[in-house]
Design a protein around this motif. Structure first.
Motif, short mmCIF file in Angstrom:
data_model
loop_
_atom_site.label_atom_id
_atom_site.label_comp_id
_atom_site.label_asym_id
_atom_site.label_seq_id
_atom_site.Cartn_x
_atom_site.Cartn_y
_atom_site.Cartn_z
N HIS A 5 -48.17 -34.23 102.56
CA HIS A 5 -48.47 -32.88 103.07
C HIS A 5 -47.24 -31.98 102.94
O HIS A 5 -47.34 -30.83 102.51
CB HIS A 5 -48.90 -32.97 104.53
CG HIS A 5 -49.17 -31.64 105.17
ND1 HIS A 5 -50.19 -30.81 104.76
CD2 HIS A 5 -48.53 -31.00 106.18
CE1 HIS A 5 -50.19 -29.71 105.49
NE2 HIS A 5 -49.19 -29.80 106.36
N ASN A 8 -46.65 -30.97 99.38
CA ASN A 8 -47.61 -29.95 98.97
C ASN A 8 -47.18 -28.57 99.46
O ASN A 8 -47.30 -27.58 98.74
CB ASN A 8 -49.01 -30.29 99.49
CG ASN A 8 -49.63 -31.46 98.74
OD1 ASN A 8 -49.25 -31.76 97.61
ND2 ASN A 8 -50.59 -32.13 99.37
N ILE A 9 -46.69 -28.51 100.70
CA ILE A 9 -46.24 -27.23 101.25
C ILE A 9 -45.09 -26.67 100.43
O ILE A 9 -45.05 -25.48 100.11
CB ILE A 9 -45.82 -27.40 102.73
CG1 ILE A 9 -47.04 -27.63 103.60
CG2 ILE A 9 -45.06 -26.16 103.22
CD1 ILE A 9 -46.73 -27.88 105.07
N LEU A 12 -46.44 -24.93 97.31
CA LEU A 12 -47.52 -23.96 97.41
C LEU A 12 -47.15 -22.59 96.84
O LEU A 12 -47.97 -21.92 96.22
CB LEU A 12 -47.98 -23.81 98.86
CG LEU A 12 -49.00 -24.81 99.37
CD1 LEU A 12 -49.31 -24.54 100.85
CD2 LEU A 12 -50.28 -24.75 98.54
N ASN A 15 -48.00 -21.33 93.29
CA ASN A 15 -49.34 -20.87 92.92
C ASN A 15 -49.61 -19.41 93.26
O ASN A 15 -50.66 -18.88 92.91
CB ASN A 15 -50.39 -21.74 93.64
CG ASN A 15 -50.29 -23.20 93.26
OD1 ASN A 15 -50.05 -23.52 92.10
ND2 ASN A 15 -50.48 -24.09 94.22
N HIS A 16 -48.66 -18.77 93.91
CA HIS A 16 -48.86 -17.37 94.28
C HIS A 16 -48.83 -16.50 93.02
O HIS A 16 -48.00 -16.72 92.12
CB HIS A 16 -47.77 -16.92 95.26
CG HIS A 16 -48.04 -15.60 95.89
ND1 HIS A 16 -47.75 -14.41 95.27
CD2 HIS A 16 -48.58 -15.29 97.10
CE1 HIS A 16 -48.09 -13.41 96.06
NE2 HIS A 16 -48.60 -13.91 97.18
N ASN A 52 -45.59 -16.43 101.70
CA ASN A 52 -45.26 -17.82 101.33
C ASN A 52 -44.21 -18.42 102.27
O ASN A 52 -43.48 -19.35 101.89
CB ASN A 52 -44.72 -17.85 99.90
CG ASN A 52 -45.73 -17.36 98.88
OD1 ASN A 52 -46.63 -18.08 98.47
ND2 ASN A 52 -45.58 -16.11 98.46
N SER A 55 -44.03 -22.32 102.90
CA SER A 55 -43.73 -23.04 101.67
C SER A 55 -42.28 -22.83 101.25
O SER A 55 -41.56 -23.78 100.92
CB SER A 55 -44.66 -22.58 100.55
OG SER A 55 -44.38 -23.24 99.33
#
Length: 215
Positions: A5, A8-9, A12, A15-16, A52, A55
């Motif tokens: 997890h 993944n953070i 992230l 992907n912005h 973001n 992240s």
């Protein structure tokens, strides 16, 4: 699962939709000590960080051991990179902003003018230079000593021109890191200026004593 997890953070923000356009320059500026707020050209970076935040915070803590921090209030807030505890993080020394002593002292005087003496009518560089030369004349010897030490010269070689030049260079330095706006002869304090107070809290709490040491 917890580690997955977290990983993944950290990724992230990639992907912005604005990452390709903004992240590279944002990354360099954050590492150079710039503070970002909803101000002019900074606004797009502030909004990107805001979108973001979790992240990016995980990314900088994991890779560089520094903290992406929010300061100020919700209305007048700003983002910056802060060191965690006593560590200097993994950011290369060339990116670490070191402020000269004379710039810190000029910052203290600016703080006194605006937040203690409430002289908010000072809006130009020339106004500020004149006020420091005249209203704070007793502080000149100490300011000269700081400037002389920085320039490796004798304080006796300095005059009011050195004060004016130091005020201007202080504002330029503050502009670089997002503490003030500076357009030709006009300047204004930004919310992130309160970082000066946070960094030097003990000296600010005893400001008269701090400034008296310059006499």
């Amino acid at each position: 699962m917890a580690n997955e997890h977290t990983e993944n953070i950290r990724a992230l923000f990639l992907n912005h939709p604005d990452t390709q356009d903004l992240f590279a320059s944002l990354d360099y500026m954050l590492k150079d000590g710039v503070h970002f707020q909803r101000e002019g050209s900074q606004a797009k970076y502030y909004n990107y960080i805001y979108s973001n935040e979790d992240s990016l915070r995980a990314y900088y803590q994991y890779l560089f051991n520094v903290e992406l921090t929010f300061g100020g209030t919700e209305v007048s807030g700003y983002y910056f990179l802060d060191f965690i505890g006593s560590t200097r993080g993994q950011i290369d020394a060339s990116h670490r902003h070191h402020m000269k002593s004379e710039h810190v002292i000029i910052g203290f005087i600016i703080y006194k003018i605006f937040f203690i003496d409430n002289q908010i009518d000072v809006v130009s560089v020339k106004d500020l230079q004149k006020k420091i030369r005249i209203d704070y004349e007793g502080l000149k010897p100490g300011i000269y000593r700081l400037i002389a030490k920085s320039r490796n010269t004798n304080p006796g070689n300095l005059n009011d021109d050195a004060i004016d030049a130091t005020v201007e260079s202080t504002l330029r330095e503050f502009k670089k890191i997002g503490w003030v706006t500076l357009n030709d002869d006009e300047f204004d304090l930004l919310p992130a200026f309160d970082r000066l107070i946070a960094i030097h809290e003990d000296l600010i709490n005893n400001l008269d004593e701090t400034l008296n040491e310059l006499r």
